[in-house]
Every structure is written in C-alpha cells, then in structure tokens.
Design a protein around this motif. Sequence first.
Motif, short mmCIF file in Angstrom:
data_model
loop_
_atom_site.label_atom_id
_atom_site.label_comp_id
_atom_site.label_asym_id
_atom_site.label_seq_id
_atom_site.Cartn_x
_atom_site.Cartn_y
_atom_site.Cartn_z
N ARG A 1 -11.63 -31.63 29.63
CA ARG A 1 -12.28 -32.84 29.13
C ARG A 1 -13.24 -32.51 27.99
NH1 ARG A 1 -13.17 -38.10 30.95
NH2 ARG A 1 -15.22 -38.98 30.50
N LEU A 2 -14.03 -31.47 28.15
CA LEU A 2 -14.96 -31.07 27.10
C LEU A 2 -14.20 -30.69 25.82
CD1 LEU A 2 -17.45 -28.97 29.25
CD2 LEU A 2 -17.91 -31.19 28.18
N LEU A 3 -13.09 -29.97 25.96
CA LEU A 3 -12.28 -29.62 24.80
C LEU A 3 -11.70 -30.87 24.14
CD1 LEU A 3 -10.40 -26.48 26.16
CD2 LEU A 3 -12.16 -26.53 24.37
N ALA A 4 -11.32 -31.85 24.93
CA ALA A 4 -10.79 -33.10 24.37
C ALA A 4 -11.86 -33.81 23.53
CB ALA A 4 -10.30 -34.01 25.49
N GLN B 1 -16.78 -21.71 26.83
CA GLN B 1 -16.96 -20.81 25.68
C GLN B 1 -15.67 -20.04 25.39
OE1 GLN B 1 -19.69 -20.50 23.65
NE2 GLN B 1 -18.44 -19.18 22.39
N LEU B 2 -15.04 -19.51 26.44
CA LEU B 2 -13.80 -18.76 26.24
C LEU B 2 -12.70 -19.65 25.65
CD1 LEU B 2 -13.72 -16.65 29.53
CD2 LEU B 2 -14.12 -15.81 27.20
N GLU B 3 -12.59 -20.87 26.12
CA GLU B 3 -11.58 -21.79 25.58
C GLU B 3 -11.89 -22.18 24.14
OE1 GLU B 3 -8.65 -22.77 26.76
OE2 GLU B 3 -8.96 -21.50 28.51
N LEU B 4 -13.16 -22.38 23.82
CA LEU B 4 -13.53 -22.67 22.43
C LEU B 4 -13.15 -21.51 21.52
CD1 LEU B 4 -17.05 -24.32 22.76
CD2 LEU B 4 -14.94 -25.43 22.01
N GLU B 5 -13.45 -20.30 21.96
CA GLU B 5 -13.12 -19.12 21.16
C GLU B 5 -11.61 -18.97 21.01
OE1 GLU B 5 -15.14 -15.93 23.15
OE2 GLU B 5 -17.11 -16.63 22.51
N ALA B 6 -10.86 -19.21 22.07
CA ALA B 6 -9.40 -19.11 22.00
C ALA B 6 -8.85 -20.15 21.03
CB ALA B 6 -8.79 -19.29 23.39
N THR B 7 -9.41 -21.36 21.06
CA THR B 7 -8.97 -22.41 20.14
C THR B 7 -9.25 -22.02 18.70
OG1 THR B 7 -9.31 -24.13 21.80
CG2 THR B 7 -9.30 -24.84 19.50
N HIS C 1 -6.71 -19.29 17.58
CA HIS C 1 -5.28 -19.60 17.63
C HIS C 1 -4.79 -20.01 16.24
CE1 HIS C 1 -1.56 -21.71 18.63
NE2 HIS C 1 -1.52 -20.90 19.66
N PRO C 2 -3.76 -19.34 15.74
CA PRO C 2 -3.28 -19.63 14.39
C PRO C 2 -2.75 -21.06 14.21
CG PRO C 2 -1.86 -18.01 15.48
CD PRO C 2 -3.01 -18.28 16.39
N GLY C 3 -2.34 -21.72 15.28
CA GLY C 3 -1.82 -23.07 15.18
C GLY C 3 -2.90 -24.14 15.17
N THR C 4 -4.15 -23.75 15.34
CA THR C 4 -5.24 -24.72 15.36
C THR C 4 -5.55 -25.17 13.94
OG1 THR C 4 -6.20 -23.63 17.30
CG2 THR C 4 -7.64 -25.11 16.06
N PRO C 5 -5.53 -26.47 13.70
CA PRO C 5 -5.84 -26.97 12.36
C PRO C 5 -7.23 -26.51 11.91
CG PRO C 5 -5.02 -28.74 13.76
CD PRO C 5 -5.24 -27.54 14.64
N PRO C 6 -7.39 -26.21 10.61
CA PRO C 6 -8.69 -25.73 10.11
C PRO C 6 -9.86 -26.65 10.44
CG PRO C 6 -6.99 -25.45 8.46
CD PRO C 6 -6.36 -26.22 9.58
N ALA C 7 -9.65 -27.96 10.39
CA ALA C 7 -10.75 -28.89 10.69
C ALA C 7 -11.21 -28.72 12.13
CB ALA C 7 -10.31 -30.32 10.43
N GLU C 8 -10.28 -28.51 13.05
CA GLU C 8 -10.64 -28.32 14.46
C GLU C 8 -11.35 -26.98 14.65
OE1 GLU C 8 -8.62 -28.16 18.86
OE2 GLU C 8 -7.62 -29.30 17.29
N ARG C 9 -10.85 -25.94 13.98
CA ARG C 9 -11.52 -24.63 14.08
C ARG C 9 -12.95 -24.70 13.59
NH1 ARG C 9 -7.47 -20.57 11.38
NH2 ARG C 9 -6.51 -22.51 10.83
N ALA C 10 -13.19 -25.50 12.56
CA ALA C 10 -14.55 -25.64 12.02
C ALA C 10 -15.47 -26.31 13.03
CB ALA C 10 -14.51 -26.44 10.72
N ARG C 11 -14.92 -27.23 13.84
CA ARG C 11 -15.76 -27.92 14.82
C ARG C 11 -16.17 -27.01 15.95
NH1 ARG C 11 -12.17 -32.28 13.84
NH2 ARG C 11 -10.89 -31.76 15.63
N VAL C 12 -15.33 -26.04 16.30
CA VAL C 12 -15.65 -25.17 17.42
C VAL C 12 -16.41 -23.98 16.92
CG1 VAL C 12 -13.75 -25.94 18.84
CG2 VAL C 12 -13.46 -23.92 17.44
#
Length: 87
Positions: free
Chosen positions: A35-38, A67-73, A76-87
């Motif tokens: 839920r937090l990741l969503a 924290q571990l899930e945020l770091e994994a996200t 992850h190479p498939g994570t869009p750059p905008a999402e990576r910037a948020r985490v």
Amino acid sequence: MSDQLARDRILADLDTNLLVEAGAGSGKTTALVGRLLAYVRRGTPVDALAAVTFTRKAANELRERFQLELEATARHPGTPPAERARV
C-alpha cells in the motif's frame, strides 16, 4: 468480503483510511508495504506517508521492509525515471 478481495482493497483503495486486523503471519506487513509503495507510485512523497502499528517490533519491521522495497524499485532497470526520482 473474501480474503483476496480485502487484500486487493488494501492495495487499490488509496483514498480510504483502513484498519487491517489479522493474526500473526497473515501478511499484514506485506500488504501495508504494498500500500505504501502504491502511494509512492501515485506520486505521494515518502515523507508525507504515515503508518501506525501496535508494537515497536512491527514498526521496525515495516520501516525496514518498506526501505528495502523502495531501494529495489529505485534500482530496477524497468522502473520509469520519474518513479525512481520519487523514491
């Protein structure tokens, strides 16, 4: 409501505050991390999120797993750059 419908609601119904009550080992922490990741994927800043647990042990586990899930996200190479910037 079936168990799976309740789990799906935890992940999808982000406009409603929910109380999740279940026995040990039932997946509460996993559901809450999801839920937090969503919320983060939706654009909510991490520092604007709050989660309440009933014990310090549960709070520490939740914090660590989130924290571990945020770091994994972020890695992850498939994570869009905008999402990576948020985490």
